[in-house]
Design a protein around this motif. Sequence first.
Motif, PDB file in Angstrom:
ATOM      1  N   GLU B  38       0.811  -1.226   0.000  1.00 22.06           N
ATOM      2  CA  GLU B  38       0.000   0.000   0.000  1.00 22.06           C
ATOM      3  C   GLU B  38       0.837   1.266   0.000  1.00 22.06           C
ATOM      4  O   GLU B  38       0.486   2.263  -0.627  1.00 22.06           O
ATOM      5  CB  GLU B  38      -0.897   0.042   1.255  1.00 22.06           C
ATOM      6  N   ARG B  47      -2.667   5.622  -1.627  1.00 18.73           N
ATOM      7  CA  ARG B  47      -2.215   4.339  -1.075  1.00 18.73           C
ATOM      8  C   ARG B  47      -2.791   3.221  -1.917  1.00 18.73           C
ATOM      9  O   ARG B  47      -3.954   3.257  -2.288  1.00 18.73           O
ATOM     10  CB  ARG B  47      -2.666   4.188   0.381  1.00 18.73           C
ATOM     11  N   LYS B  49      -4.338   0.451  -1.946  1.00 20.68           N
ATOM     12  CA  LYS B  49      -5.135  -0.515  -1.186  1.00 20.68           C
ATOM     13  C   LYS B  49      -5.697  -1.617  -2.074  1.00 20.68           C
ATOM     14  O   LYS B  49      -5.891  -1.416  -3.264  1.00 20.68           O
ATOM     15  CB  LYS B  49      -6.290   0.210  -0.492  1.00 20.68           C
ATOM     16  N   ASN B  93      -5.459   2.174  -9.440  1.00 16.96           N
ATOM     17  CA  ASN B  93      -5.812   2.971  -8.266  1.00 16.96           C
ATOM     18  C   ASN B  93      -6.514   4.271  -8.671  1.00 16.96           C
ATOM     19  O   ASN B  93      -5.982   5.062  -9.450  1.00 16.96           O
ATOM     20  CB  ASN B  93      -4.546   3.279  -7.467  1.00 16.96           C
TER      21      ASN B  93
END
Lengths: 550, 550
Positions: B38, B47, B49, B93
């Motif tokens: 992350e 981040r 994730k 992301n």
Amino acid sequence: MEQTVAAPIVFETHPSQYRHWKLTFDGPVATLGMDVREDAGLRDDYRLKLNSYDLGVDIELADGIQRIRFEHPDVRVVVLTSLKERIFCAGANIFMLGGSSHGFKVNFCKFTNETRLAMEDASAHSGLKFVAAINGICAGGGYELALACDEILLVDDGNSAVSLPEAPLLGVLPGTGGLTRVVDKRKVRRDLADVFSTVAEGVKGKRAVEWRLVDAVHPTSRFRDEVQRRARELAAGSDRPEGARGIELRPLNPVISDNRIDYGVVDVMIDRPRRLAELTIRAPEAPQPSTPEGILQIGDQYWPLRAFRALDDAILRLRFNEPEIGTVVVRAVGDPVNVLACDEVLAEHRDHWLVREIVRFIARTLKRIDLTSRSFFALIEPGSAFAGTLFELALSCDRAYMLDDPDRPNTIALSTMNQGACRMSNGLTRLELRFLGEPARVEAAFAHEGPFDAQEALDAGLVTFAPDDLDWDDEVRLAIEARAALSPDALTGLEANLRFAGPETLETKVFGRLTAWQNWIFQRPNAVGERGALKTYGREGRPEFDWKRC
Amino acid sequence: MEQTVAAPIVFETHPSQYRHWKLTFDGPVATLGMDVREDAGLRDDYRLKLNSYDLGVDIELADGIQRIRFEHPDVRVVVLTSLKERIFCAGANIFMLGGSSHGFKVNFCKFTNETRLAMEDASAHSGLKFVAAINGICAGGGYELALACDEILLVDDGNSAVSLPEAPLLGVLPGTGGLTRVVDKRKVRRDLADVFSTVAEGVKGKRAVEWRLVDAVHPTSRFRDEVQRRARELAAGSDRPEGARGIELRPLNPVISDNRIDYGVVDVMIDRPRRLAELTIRAPEAPQPSTPEGILQIGDQYWPLRAFRALDDAILRLRFNEPEIGTVVVRAVGDPVNVLACDEVLAEHRDHWLVREIVRFIARTLKRIDLTSRSFFALIEPGSAFAGTLFELALSCDRAYMLDDPDRPNTIALSTMNQGACRMSNGLTRLELRFLGEPARVEAAFAHEGPFDAQEALDAGLVTFAPDDLDWDDEVRLAIEARAALSPDALTGLEANLRFAGPETLETKVFGRLTAWQNWIFQRPNAVGERGALKTYGREGRPEFDWKRC
């Protein structure tokens, strides 16, 4: 400042009302002479100088070509030329583009592309050939119009050139098929095309022939004769009927109110709060003629022509005049047997010139739907007439919902009109596209005896969902609501990709590759920003670019 | 706020440095296990994730696949799976995308697309098959990664689904090939694809198989075994060599200064005021091995591999780190005889696994150039080495200028490497594309004895212009200056159209149709405006759309 068009745009016209073109006839050769009236643009914030065009000019061109096909079957060649001195056509009007909203630009280009493809359709299917007689400067959209012709003849007067100055002068693309047709249709070598498309002054004379940009050049003194000679030669190879009488395309006369466009055979209800249109097409009620002679007799009242002319007009009005209507629910009502009867006649007499034109018209209208940036959901309910040609309309939709209620019979049916008469832009039938992964299912569908009920249609893969009467209302309502909530841009891109699986053709490349890039550029500050090339054109100062390449 | 990447992006990495993937081996089966850190994104404003990815994650993936091809020839199947619980991959992301400049987004998608196409290239040409073992939620770019595999296996745990939630959640497209592969590769029916791509939650279990979205589903208890079983089955059909030793791909170690990237064999000079890069590739100086054994011995120092690895890296650095450099002038220097000698060896041993990998690497690098949104001009001057493989580089350029000076001999030459080893994304050789309108000229070019001087090359259509020594300097300088003055966006669109005449394939559709639409959407306020869907994702409040359809 972006201008919007206040009054709804109307797509019907007639040669007697043309302001920009003169349509004349000389035996098998028709001439469409371009003589754009500067002060007769659709808006008043630009003047149509130098035979530049706006949507109004193109609507007349599209009408002229359509009428030649239906009203003048003895015409075999159309010469496109200019009635002005030293200028053939300067292309789409820059000030019109600069002052148009993004959506209008996109739809303007789509329409002009469809007009040019209709010329190529007439050449490929109707024995109607097109000669561009370029008797003066021919730039941008002017050359793109020539590219849609079968032959391009250029006057060799030391001045007249063909050019695509969009990139060097305006920072945009020759987006009405120009780039695609240069390399894909005329097969100009890519490096020469690169040079040609980046020099504002274009190419003239012998080099234009050597680079394959035109088919021949002729000195001014011989130009007119050479054009006529070549037109007669092309006419000799045509299979258009000699001495046949055409049919008249009379006004559609829709009844229009604030939230409805009613053509009788087609009815569009506009539900603005839901951003929804409900489009209903009606199967013929009275028996239709079964011979070409009978069809000729009733002419534009023959149901397939009447219905698809109305449908075509409705789609164009939705595109331009109702931009916020994102979803179109399509219903077909009436007796499917009457539709299938028409289909049989269309198939039996497919070689008759008028039947051929009617079928091509249906095919083009369906393509117009494939290319319309709205979501189409077919709703197949009891009393529906989704058979043959009308089922092809359901196949054009993004989804089809069919009510499965044993108490209320509801069927769909196939006909020969689903078998290749109405191929999509990519060359596939809509059933071939649908079953790209399972081609045997196309044959299986045609092997089926008689109509399909909902369960059979679902099993055959012909409809998306077949809810029962308990679920129908909620499922359809939720689907429509969910669609209306999605980003209209994401849907435009999504549909442009999912609708065109399989092969690509010149035609799909114009709308997929070329148009998508042009639309991208039409959003970029380098083109449409305050200092962008499209905005600064004709004003003082040069454009200012953000030099970053993407 | 848009973040830009301050430090230049570096494309070289090594499994020992991976932060996001674990590459493990078990006989003929390699596993690329995704375990994204992350906190190890390329920027610190997001981040990573839920196994979401950024460019850094994809650079490692590309490296891993490349190394399996060259360093592990005994591997026949690659299993892509997640090392995290309940999540396979959440896709690109969103916060990274939301905070990226338009140019970065475009180039990010281009790179990830190329990585996925490299997987399909390995499957088609190198006997290396890919299995996506989807052991958890698989969304967006995660499913697009799976779509690039030969087989997709999904765990049937009542929760794990495949989905393309880009349109419903983010107002953008699944633009890393997703829409294209769904309908073109997996041949999901268009209406089902429409449903699938508009429901955020996706499809799981049996329906995912019925809709052709995955190849099989297996319960959690059997999932790992079924993946291994299927991997072994696919391995059995591969022609990858048993027990062969690979070659190591060692660091390229370019010498980098502010305006130069020097790999020795490739040298890039950056001239920022002129927005110009001068790229020079050097022919081998020393004799190169003539047998596969000899090539294996020197490994990554074998000239064709060394030169094209450097070229590939240079192109990627230009794309990401030098966005304002609009034109790349390409020169090849050295003895063309040494290039042709290599080409002969590559042709003679084309079936050897390593030669096959080297040729495919060259082909992919040339495709990378075709897809690079910069103008490429080849300058063919005395002392140039544009022969065979290096002439293919000239054919990739938008134009080629060749000096015609009888006093200073200057030639180009063809080899078998121009005859089908390096087909473009559209399936054509670069000579077939060049002579789309005159296919006989391809044969004529190959029938020519020995090298072509400038006049012969011009006559054969192999170069664009052949100025003499009086004109050379001015003509080349003016062409470069004129190019640098054009709108970078118009050039991007122009080149994307002129470079890809002829047929379209899944591969070209991903970059032409899909990417062009995605880039359009990536510009739209509905996606990237302050209240656009991409910007509001994960924040409070819903996106606000301009509902107009374009």
